[in-house]
Scaffold this active site. Sequence first.
Site, mmCIF file in Angstrom:
data_model
loop_
_atom_site.group_PDB
_atom_site.id
_atom_site.type_symbol
_atom_site.label_atom_id
_atom_site.label_comp_id
_atom_site.label_asym_id
_atom_site.label_seq_id
_atom_site.Cartn_x
_atom_site.Cartn_y
_atom_site.Cartn_z
ATOM 1 N N LEU A 203 0.812 -1.186 0.087
ATOM 2 C CA LEU A 203 -0.074 -0.142 0.000
ATOM 3 C C LEU A 203 0.998 1.308 0.113
ATOM 4 C CD1 LEU A 203 -2.835 -0.906 2.626
ATOM 5 C CD2 LEU A 203 -3.149 -0.505 0.184
ATOM 6 N N GLY A 204 2.026 1.175 0.524
ATOM 7 C CA GLY A 204 2.884 2.358 0.483
ATOM 8 C C GLY A 204 4.148 1.967 1.607
ATOM 9 N N GLY B 161 6.980 3.768 3.713
ATOM 10 C CA GLY B 161 7.285 5.122 4.539
ATOM 11 C C GLY B 161 8.655 5.103 5.391
ATOM 12 N N GLY B 162 8.759 6.033 6.181
ATOM 13 C CA GLY B 162 9.839 5.836 7.129
ATOM 14 C C GLY B 162 9.864 4.972 8.003
ATOM 15 N N GLN B 163 8.763 4.444 8.490
ATOM 16 C CA GLN B 163 8.516 3.419 9.362
ATOM 17 C C GLN B 163 8.459 1.960 9.056
ATOM 18 O OE1 GLN B 163 9.151 4.920 12.542
ATOM 19 N NE2 GLN B 163 8.966 6.922 11.565
ATOM 20 N N THR C 89 7.101 -0.800 5.542
ATOM 21 C CA THR C 89 6.307 -0.881 4.346
ATOM 22 C C THR C 89 4.766 -1.472 4.976
ATOM 23 O OG1 THR C 89 8.372 -1.674 3.388
ATOM 24 C CG2 THR C 89 6.445 -1.997 2.304
ATOM 25 N N VAL C 90 3.993 -0.796 4.187
ATOM 26 C CA VAL C 90 2.470 -1.314 4.561
ATOM 27 C C VAL C 90 1.930 -2.224 3.533
ATOM 28 C CG1 VAL C 90 0.255 -0.394 5.238
ATOM 29 C CG2 VAL C 90 2.463 0.855 5.618
ATOM 30 N N LYS D 266 1.870 -3.547 8.748
ATOM 31 C CA LYS D 266 3.035 -2.890 8.710
ATOM 32 C C LYS D 266 4.353 -3.554 8.988
ATOM 33 C CE LYS D 266 3.869 1.155 10.745
ATOM 34 N NZ LYS D 266 3.643 2.288 11.406
ATOM 35 N N ASP E 281 5.094 12.333 14.851
ATOM 36 C CA ASP E 281 4.775 12.346 13.224
ATOM 37 C C ASP E 281 3.349 12.556 12.691
ATOM 38 O OD1 ASP E 281 6.346 12.282 10.804
ATOM 39 O OD2 ASP E 281 6.184 10.084 10.802
#
Length: 735
Positions: A414-415, A417-419, A421-422, A436, A533
Amino acid sequence: MSMMWFIVLVAAATVAAQPKAGCPTTCGDLHIPYPFGTTQGCYKDEDFFINCDTSSAKPIANYSTTTIQVLDISLHGQLRLAGWLSWDCYNSNADHSWSFFWIRLGQFAISNTNNKFVVVGCDTYAFIDDFWGRRFTTGCTSICKSLDDVINATCSGIGCCYSSFPKGNMGYNVTLKSYNNHSQVLDFNPCSYGFVVEDGAYTFSSLDLINLRQRNDFPVVIDWGIGDENCSQATKNTTTYACMDNTVCVDSESAPGYFCTCKDGFQGNPYLSGSDGCQDIDECSNRTSNLCSQTCHNLYGTYTCSCLPGYKGNGFKNETGCVLEDKSNGFPVMQVALGITVSLLLLGIFISSLCWVQRKRKLIIIKKKFFEQNGGMLLQEQLSERIGYNDMAKLFSEEELKAATDNFHESKILGRGGQGTVYKGTLPDKRVVAIKKSRIADQNQVKDFINEVLLLSRINHRNVVKLLGCCLETEVPLLVYEYIPNNTLLHHIDPSMKLSCLPWKTRLRIAAETAGAISYLHSAASIPIIHRDIKSSNILLDHNYIAKVSDFGASRLVPLDQTQITTLVQGTLGYLDPEYLQTSQLTEKSDVYSFGVVLLELLTGKKVVEVNRPEEDRNLAMYFVSSMKKDRLFEVLDSRVVDEKNVGQLREVAILASRCIRVKGEERPTMKEVSMELEGLIAKEKHPWDGKNTNSEENEHLLGQIYGTGSGSTSNSMGFESMRNQVTFEMESGR
Ligand SMILES: *[C@@H]1O[C@H](CO)[C@@H](O)[C@H](O)[C@H]1NC(C)=O
Ligand SMILES: *[C@@H]1O[C@H](CO)[C@@H](O)[C@H](O)[C@H]1NC(C)=O
Ligand SMILES: *[C@@H]1O[C@H](CO)[C@@H](O)[C@H](O)[C@H]1NC(C)=O
Ligand SMILES: *[C@@H]1O[C@H](CO)[C@@H](O)[C@H](O)[C@H]1NC(C)=O
Ligand SMILES: *[C@@H]1O[C@H](CO)[C@@H](O)[C@H](O)[C@H]1NC(C)=O
Ligand SMILES: *[C@@H]1O[C@H](CO)[C@@H](O)[C@H](O)[C@H]1NC(C)=O
Ligand SMILES: *[C@@H]1O[C@H](CO)[C@@H](O)[C@H](O)[C@H]1NC(C)=O
Ligand SMILES: *[C@@H]1O[C@H](CO)[C@@H](O)[C@H](O)[C@H]1NC(C)=O
């Protein structure tokens, strides 16, 4: 009234050991083998007489002196007769006509294993008995109130019933009875029917309740036998024994007497001698059976096979057949080769299964290690302490999540990010979730991580993405969230994303919802949480554009005795609190700053960091502040949302935003204040009389429409809620 009956008298045994020459063996399509016959001297005795009626175009074979048709004769001790029906029919005057059938056979018996006594009717009970000393009486009852009750092909007492009867009956007598003269069911079932029929040959249908009288094709199976002695007695008297050469004697199934069959390897009529009797079968001439693989030799009553020179084996196809003889000095090359191959194969399987077990064990150890490293023990401990809490985080297994995401397939991303992968996943219970793969794998953070998992799984705020659970068996922990389908807020306000533009009203609501959620995290949750965040790409929108704050990967818990904690500076450029950047002191006000930037995005629709702007204006917060100072607010506002009606609101939100992004944390409002201010703006728009124009007529109208006139939107929605509950309740109690 009428009564119908048949009787077969046993004639004095006029023994014909063999039929005379030229006896007819057919009657129409029916094959009639000896001992049965159609003309004097052609049948063994009167029991075996078939009356072939040739008066009509199609000859009819009647059994003996009756008008019962013979359907089939088998030399294996059975014959089939066409069924005969008993009926009992009523009319509206309660008169009835009936025809009850009874039969006595001379030496033959009604097969009890192949037949059933079936009764059809809706106001019916019926008996079947034998006459000789009343050896048995049996029957059944069939009742129904309407045609709708009956079930086709089911004979269980509703419209149809059946019963079995004992062995060795050489006749029977059917009696039909009615409880109410069919008076209640006359329109759809005026008659009762009873008949003996071959098992499986009759299928009940509701149509049969209306009329079955036309039917006379029910087969009844009769067991027949020769004489009244069994095989062991009969074989003793060679003058009367009916079985000829190459035969075996078989006791009749349920009739007295016996019948004969040819021995294996012979075929023909076992009651006849000579060429019509049991003759040897030439198995070798039968090409379809093809019993030998090479050469076949017919023997009397059997056969044998052999192989050609150079081949070995016994030649029987069903056994070894014939195989090419081995010429290599008797050394069994094939066997040895085969043996080696098989052993190698087995060894291979053994080794690979050993490896597999080893790998599996290793995997389990690794999983366990990760589980411990990721704080699984701690979490489990915590979970067991808090048993009974409904919304507890669930521990998912790695397999479960792999299955949910097609083994973390690319297409499910899905995306990033810094934290982490989703991925989008679907749990076995069809729930769609976002999974996630977080990046934290730092031993020191484990305890905090666990605390957060526990805490977040229990946060039940409609504007915070719900954490459903986690998986700790992998190197990096996996978090499982509810799936929010409508992208992030950033997608909806950034013009470059080319999504539909959110109207101002929706933007304001999203801002209020987000502020409410953060305020809740800061104050209402049992331990304050600083999100750390907040940004428009971390605010998800559902189908109804309801905001859901997500991504707590960086969030910190603030111990109750502290108002600030020192951490490694972390956050997203453009949203990062400059004070925190300088001092590394994290407070709730850092979230306020970030939220202020989100407000700016909602107001301006501009990127948070824009390299195309002059250097001092690259940062949206700085750009906005300088524009406000120059009183050029309306130049930076998103032109897509500005209209006459909302300029006031835009100005108020702009002022609120600029307070949120003050450089000094102290000067910023708390999240609670921000939230209340935004709620207030929404409420004011809903109830304009709170402000200036107080038109009494309109006032009354609105009062009548809206339940409760609290100043905040929260109290309003609660009013609706309770009103709705009340309505629901009344509706339920009214019934
Ligand atoms: C044979 O039976 C049929 C009814 O199945 C009957 O009509 C016919 O008269 C009978 N024939 C003889 C010769 O009894
Ligand atoms: C058949 O049974 C009924 C009653 O069950 C009886 O009245 C009748 O006489 C019997 N028929 C014969 C031929 O025995
Ligand atoms: C059935 O009809 C008979 C006369 O045919 C009568 O005697 C009897 O009472 C009737 N039974 C019922 C239940 O109607
Ligand atoms: C039983 O089957 C027949 C056709 O074979 C049909 O006309 C009738 O409606 C069926 N009855 C029921 C109760 O299903
Ligand atoms: C044959 O009948 C005799 C006399 O009824 C009896 O004793 C014997 O057991 C019977 N044999 C078989 C195999 O039924
Ligand atoms: C065989 O049966 C015949 C005819 O029933 C009889 O006359 C004869 O005595 C019997 N023989 C024996 C050995 O039972
Ligand atoms: C040949 O063998 C097949 C199978 O065993 C059998 O069904 C068939 O009746 C035989 N044909 C002849 C003419 O015996
Ligand atoms: C193969 O057929 C022969 C002849 O019919 C028979 O004797 C033998 O028992 C059969 N063998 C097997 C294994 O069925």
